[in-house]
Design a protein around this motif. Sequence first.
Motif, short mmCIF file in Angstrom:
data_model
loop_
_atom_site.label_atom_id
_atom_site.label_comp_id
_atom_site.label_asym_id
_atom_site.label_seq_id
_atom_site.Cartn_x
_atom_site.Cartn_y
_atom_site.Cartn_z
N MET A 1 0.85 -1.20 0.00
CA MET A 1 0.00 0.00 0.00
C MET A 1 0.88 1.24 0.00
O MET A 1 1.85 1.32 0.73
N LEU A 21 -4.80 -5.56 3.27
CA LEU A 21 -4.78 -6.64 4.26
C LEU A 21 -4.74 -6.06 5.67
O LEU A 21 -5.42 -6.54 6.58
N ASN A 25 -7.39 -6.90 8.53
CA ASN A 25 -6.97 -7.42 9.84
C ASN A 25 -7.50 -6.56 10.97
O ASN A 25 -7.97 -7.06 11.99
N VAL A 28 -11.32 -7.16 11.44
CA VAL A 28 -11.60 -8.46 12.04
C VAL A 28 -11.16 -8.44 13.50
O VAL A 28 -11.87 -8.87 14.41
N GLY A 29 -9.98 -7.88 13.73
CA GLY A 29 -9.46 -7.80 15.09
C GLY A 29 -10.38 -7.01 16.00
O GLY A 29 -10.64 -7.41 17.14
N ILE A 32 -13.50 -8.90 16.89
CA ILE A 32 -13.21 -9.95 17.87
C ILE A 32 -12.99 -9.34 19.25
O ILE A 32 -13.47 -9.86 20.25
N TYR A 175 -4.67 4.03 4.20
CA TYR A 175 -4.05 3.76 5.49
C TYR A 175 -4.96 4.24 6.63
O TYR A 175 -5.09 3.56 7.64
N ALA B 103 -0.95 -11.54 12.30
CA ALA B 103 -1.70 -10.40 11.78
C ALA B 103 -1.25 -9.09 12.41
O ALA B 103 -1.19 -8.06 11.74
N PHE B 104 -0.95 -9.11 13.70
CA PHE B 104 -0.56 -7.89 14.39
C PHE B 104 0.78 -8.12 15.09
O PHE B 104 0.82 -8.40 16.29
N ILE B 170 -6.43 -12.70 20.61
CA ILE B 170 -7.05 -12.00 19.49
C ILE B 170 -6.16 -12.07 18.26
O ILE B 170 -6.60 -12.34 17.14
N ILE B 173 -6.37 -15.43 16.52
CA ILE B 173 -7.62 -15.64 15.80
C ILE B 173 -7.57 -14.92 14.45
O ILE B 173 -7.87 -15.50 13.40
N VAL B 174 -7.19 -13.65 14.49
CA VAL B 174 -7.18 -12.88 13.24
C VAL B 174 -6.17 -13.49 12.27
O VAL B 174 -6.44 -13.61 11.06
N ILE B 177 -7.66 -16.45 10.64
CA ILE B 177 -8.77 -16.15 9.74
C ILE B 177 -8.28 -15.50 8.44
O ILE B 177 -8.73 -15.88 7.36
N THR B 178 -7.37 -14.55 8.55
CA THR B 178 -7.07 -13.76 7.34
C THR B 178 -5.76 -14.08 6.65
O THR B 178 -5.56 -13.64 5.53
N MET B 179 -4.85 -14.79 7.28
CA MET B 179 -3.50 -14.87 6.71
C MET B 179 -3.16 -16.24 6.12
O MET B 179 -1.99 -16.52 5.88
N HIS B 549 6.74 -7.69 2.00
CA HIS B 549 6.43 -6.60 2.92
C HIS B 549 6.54 -7.11 4.35
O HIS B 549 5.91 -8.10 4.70
N LEU B 617 4.38 1.81 8.22
CA LEU B 617 3.97 1.04 7.05
C LEU B 617 4.82 -0.18 6.82
O LEU B 617 4.66 -0.89 5.84
#
Lengths: 208, 646
Positions: A1, A21, A25, A28-29, A32, A175, B103-104, B170, B173-174, B177-179, B549, B617
């Motif tokens: 991005m 993405l 995320n 969804v996070g 939850i 962003y 995810a995070f 958390i 879970i994410v 689900i997404t990755m 990335h 980023l």
Amino acid sequence: MDINQKFTPQTWPKHPEQATLEGKNKLVGLWIFLASDTVLFASVFATYIALKDSGPAGMEFAARDLYELPLAFIMTMLLLTSSLTSVYAMYHMKNYNYSGVRTWMGITVLLGLGFLCLEIYEFYHYVHIGFGYTQSAFSSAFFTLVGMHGLHVVIGLVWITGLIIRNSSRGLNLYNAPKFFAASLYWHFIDVVWVFIFTVVYLMGVLG
Amino acid sequence: MSSVTQKKGFGAHVWDYLTTVDHKKIAIMYLAAGTLFFAIAGFEALLMRIQLMFPESTFISAGLFNELLTMHGTTMLFLAATPIIFAFMNAIVPLQIGARDVAFPFLNSLGFWLFFIGAVFLHLSFFLGGAPDAGWTSYASLSLYSPGHGIDFYILGLQISGAGTLISGINFIVTIITMRAPGMTFMRMPLFTWTTLVSSSLILFAFPPLTGGLFLMLVDRMFGANFFDHTMGGNTIIWEHLFWIFGHPEVYILVLPAFGLFSEIIPVFARKRLFGYSSMVFATILIGFLGFMVWAHHMFTVGLGATANAIFAVATMAIAVPTGMKVFNWILTIWGGSIKVTVPMLYALGFIPSFVAGGVTGVMQATAPLDYQLHDSYFIVAHFHYVIVGGIVTALFGSAHFYWPIMFNRALNPKLGVLTFWIFFIGFHLTFFVQHFLGLMGMPRRVFTYMGGQGWDLFNFISSIGAIMMGIGVIILVIDVLLSIKSEPVNRRDYWGDGRSLEWAIETPLPFYNFKQTPLVRGFDPYWIEKEEGNKEGMVYAEPLGEIHMPNNSILPFIMSIGTMIAAFGALYSPWGDQVQAGTATGAPAVVSLALIIGGLGLTIACMIIRSFKDDLGFHVTVAEIESIEADLANYRATGKKGGNK
Ligand code: HEM
Ligand SMILES: [Cu+2]
């Protein structure tokens, strides 16, 4: 991005908050997290219901005489309206209209502030008449439940204000779009919790 | 950002770990911290067992016993078992689903540091006036009146580390689900990933009641609120409910990933596809769901009434059904396989009967009238150690051997592994088997001593000998780990030769971005499929080689966690605390206490604001860089010369 990518309303994606993405995320996070926050509130709600009206022998405070429905009603209206204005902000976000986002988010903050002031006034009033935090199990449960919601409001206000300030000069991009969306989602959640507080604490307190 | 590790100084290494967001490094930190606390809590257990070795022994005092008991239970569950499980989740799950990271990544690091700082805070209690002493359940009727600051350390320490656990939950879970890599549908996910998902969902719903309960106790003890004090209208049973609404799912939070780990180990060494995959998934979800319906089986003797007891008894027994499904599936996976008895497999084979024994006593306790007899006796201690040690600790030890090659590019020594297993396993059964009988003979749990001549002496003695054996087993394991540092690097994929899922398809040592191209998943057991088709490169890929990335490192999670610790000290020394007012604990002046609370939380919030105001980023690894990193690694694998990225 690419954060410097420039958009026009035509090139702006239909769901900007889910276009990356990271954005997906984030949402969804947040959903939850809200699920787990709901359980936290449920625990405190249950505690409040169990301890309602109970205090040391001979306690003179009871929910029936304590709460002022008109005040709670005005607070409810302020918060419900603020949810609506945040929907307007999201509407403008989808149309790539940053000044609309800013204006309506700003109004949301003002309404939220109004709500908060009334809540502070209410708390102050209760403490003033002797219904302080340590007065009884009932008072502890009341202030904890409603105060926890109030804390969520404060966090929401700081969050949205921060977003407005940070992005005041750079407009929308992929962003910060998910960030605005997430803040508004959180704000709806606060609103829904308040509807339950209004029902369980105030309505059922006065009527039940 | 260059991958080539120049010789880094010690300080640079420390800084690297303080700021890292790489799931592989966070996994190592979880493993190290969890092992440390496992050792501490194990030592506490040994002290207790030495005290109980002989009747009327005076080795440690009653008060100290209570502190050891509480710290042992609390530490083992929250600060040893949970983080070691998180270590494997962090190390393996992103690889199993073909992701570059979680995810995070920032929150991953925050979750670790909150857990660690909370744990350190809890342990500071030993030096600051005494540890908590009301048991790991900390029932309000006991803990509200416990003098000193011990319980306050428990409340605040668990509050902080619990927040970390929730955040990590958390995050997983994410991530799941997404990755997931292309083709990795839900019904192709390895069982460890599935159990991680379900266990994280349990964390999601189980930790908030604990957070809520701890908060109520915090304001009750430290700021004069009245939730549990019956003279002020409070009700102490509220704590018990909130605690067990959390507490029962907590045991599944721990044991489901253990099930997942064994479901990875067994097919590899039976060299057979996992039997009944979909029923395994279904059973996992069902156990997770039912886990929330049964909390009051811990409260049969509280007096909730016959109807409530009956409902909770039946619900509890129902959980035995999906659990039984799992046991049969494992057995049928082994059945007819060409079995290799390696160290991880040995643990798996030891696990099945031990865990079943714990499950059977569990169903016995679910029978409410019988539980009136068993409650608070050594029978309970025997039961939960059979599931915890027989189910979870065996999974952790077995998986350490299983996954060591991926995590560290080294293998643990199989001879020492077998030795550890037998000493630990025999010690475990010696320690806890006889405790069933001690319980049936009437020995209560949580007692610091007992009178001789009641027929308890021999069994207590045997139990303590077993505990010492377990201690020796663990020491051998630690020696094994230390020796592995100097051993030959593994330098290849699929260490065991029969790996099935994606984590085995990647060559060790791993580059920081994991797979250089995202793999394409073509079915369940994707790596096995590729091997069957004679693919020598590991996997086929879903994308051409391109820029990768990756997220930036950050020191903020560490500082935020320190902030919470400062605030916790402020609350702990609150001058409004019950015990401070009663004169049994020291308090600080109001300004100091408030300054610490506001300053500490302010620091945390300031970090959050910085985080949200500074655009983050991440960065891109170019194709040229990737190629040079891969060449470096290949060179390292071939020649052993440093320059490999680690
Ligand atoms: C490794 C060998 C272990 C030994 C020798 C051991 C020993 C003990 C002993 C002597 C007690 C006190 C029982 C009582 O007086 O009621 C105890 C309690 C407990 N243990 Fe262990 N234990 C071990 C491992 C574990 C593990 C791995 C866990 C969890 C992951 C664990 C969790 C607990 C809990 C939750 C309690 C209850 C504490 C309380 O009553 O508040 N133990 N253990
Ligand atoms: Cu239970």
